[in-house]
Design an enzyme around this catalytic site. Structure first.
Site, mmCIF file in Angstrom:
data_model
loop_
_atom_site.group_PDB
_atom_site.id
_atom_site.type_symbol
_atom_site.label_atom_id
_atom_site.label_comp_id
_atom_site.label_asym_id
_atom_site.label_seq_id
_atom_site.Cartn_x
_atom_site.Cartn_y
_atom_site.Cartn_z
ATOM 1 C CB ALA A 107 -15.619 -27.596 -9.338
ATOM 2 C CG HIS A 108 -15.629 -32.453 -8.419
ATOM 3 N ND1 HIS A 108 -14.441 -33.149 -8.475
ATOM 4 C CD2 HIS A 108 -15.948 -32.181 -9.704
ATOM 5 C CE1 HIS A 108 -14.054 -33.294 -9.726
ATOM 6 N NE2 HIS A 108 -14.956 -32.702 -10.494
ATOM 7 C CG ASN A 109 -12.901 -34.147 -4.933
ATOM 8 O OD1 ASN A 109 -13.780 -34.489 -5.725
ATOM 9 N ND2 ASN A 109 -12.551 -34.882 -3.890
#
Length: 353
Positions: A245-247
């Site tokens: 997922a993001h980051n």
């Protein structure tokens, strides 16, 4: 390639390489130890497979220095090295050749924006789409149907298989391999809840950065950051069907097995081993060299390097195994408790009389 040639080849990586048997036999390729026949090379790295030393039909077997050869199969030669598993990997690399993914040059049906900068000896397959301001390094091969959106940078010596999608702004290092169906840089799963129960989409304005020598399996998804970058560090290996997922930041030389799901802003250290179907809650951190068992549910950070964790929720393996043993003993404990209750009831009845 004769056995003597393979001995010399492995001598680049190992010292010593000891030949037991003849070096004049021609080797045509590798095979599994239990299926090998004349002309094949195989290996035995695990003591569980020592029985095949006496049974194999292979012409050459790569073994450890301590492997027992007293009952070796007649006609089989052996090369003794410190690490037969790695030695056989080098042999596989030698015999494997190179897959044809796309012909050298740009296919007639490829769509390449005028602002794209291509290195030397780049191969773009049929129906490849390369957006504005992309940069592709020397010797990179991109398979049919792959799409690079605007502003993507791909390093030198990369292999991108057919039907990969790489979203805008993604940066990919050198010698990266990405298998079919993978999507890099799609929007992270970010939505702001509202008082009425609805959600507002949070713009995902960051990027994805993939380091050198990373390999990403088929149908894996790596989301772009909300701000900043989702980072896959140098040498990481990611299996098929993994969600990152993001980051997130995945440390160098970390290995992630199939169907693992890693929520947003998770930081995984270097040289970690993540088992299949492991699930991570968001905003957690794993120290370097952490081993996560398959199907583990990680709901908190583990900051001690080299720890092995398993279970749901995940905890140090030694604690979880102790609890499993206690759970397995619950049936016996229940029987003992029922017997004690029966004795107590009988005693109470006697005293009452």
């Amino acid at each position: 390639m004769k056995i003597a040639d393979i001995k010399a080849f492995l001598g680049r990586y190992f010292d010593p390489v000891e030949l037991v048997g003849t070096g004049d036999i021609e080797i045509v390729g590798p095979a599994k130890i239990e299926e090998a026949s004349t002309g094949h090379v195989s290996f035995v790295a695990n003591e569980k497979y020592y029985r095949y030393i006496a049974q194999t039909g292979a012409s050459l077997v790569i073994v450890s220095q301590k492997a027992p050869l007293d009952d070796a199969s007649p006609g089989t030669s052996f090369l003794k090295v410190a690490d037969p598993y790695t030695a056989f990997v080098f042999i596989l690399q030698h015999f494997s050749g190179k897959r044809r993914i796309a012909d050298t040059g740009i296919a007639a049906s490829a769509s390449v924006a005028a602002s794209v900068r291509l290195g030397e000896n780049v191969s773009l397959g049929e129906h490849v789409v390369i957006g504005e301001n992309c940069v592709i390094g020397d010797g990179t091969v991109i398979g049919p149907g792959t799409v690079l959106m605007d502003g993507v940078t791909v390093g030198s010596g990369c292999t991108i298989f057919p039907l990969v999608t790489i979203y805008d702004g993604t940066v990919i290092g050198d010698r990266v391999t990405i298998h079919s169906g993978t999507v890099v840089g799609a929007d992270g799963f970010g939505f702001a809840p509202q008082k009425d129960g609805s959600y507002i989409k949070i713009p995902q304005m960051g990027t994805v950065e993939i380091g050198d020598d990373v390999e990403i399996g088929a149908n894996t998804t790596i989301d772009r950051a909300t701000m900043g970058a989702t980072v896959i560090e140098k040498g990481a290996k990611i299996d098929n069907l993994v969600q990152i997922a993001h980051n997130c930041r995945i440390g160098g030389d970390t290995v992630i097995a199939s169907q693992a799901g890693i929520s947003g802003s998770v930081k995984i250290g270097r040289q970690c081993l993540i088992g299949g179907q492991a699930g991570f809650a968001g905003h957690l951190e794993l120290a370097d060299r952490t081993s996560v068992a398959a199907k583990a549910g990680i709901s908190k950070s583990f900051l001690e390097p080299g720890l092995a964790i398993r279970g749901v929720p995940a905890q140090p393996m030694r604690d979880q195994l102790r609890q499993e043993a206690q759970v397995r003993g619950l049936g016996e404990m229940k029987s003992k408790l029922e017997a004690l209750e029966a004795k107590l009831l009988a005693l109470q009845q006697q005293l009452g009389e």
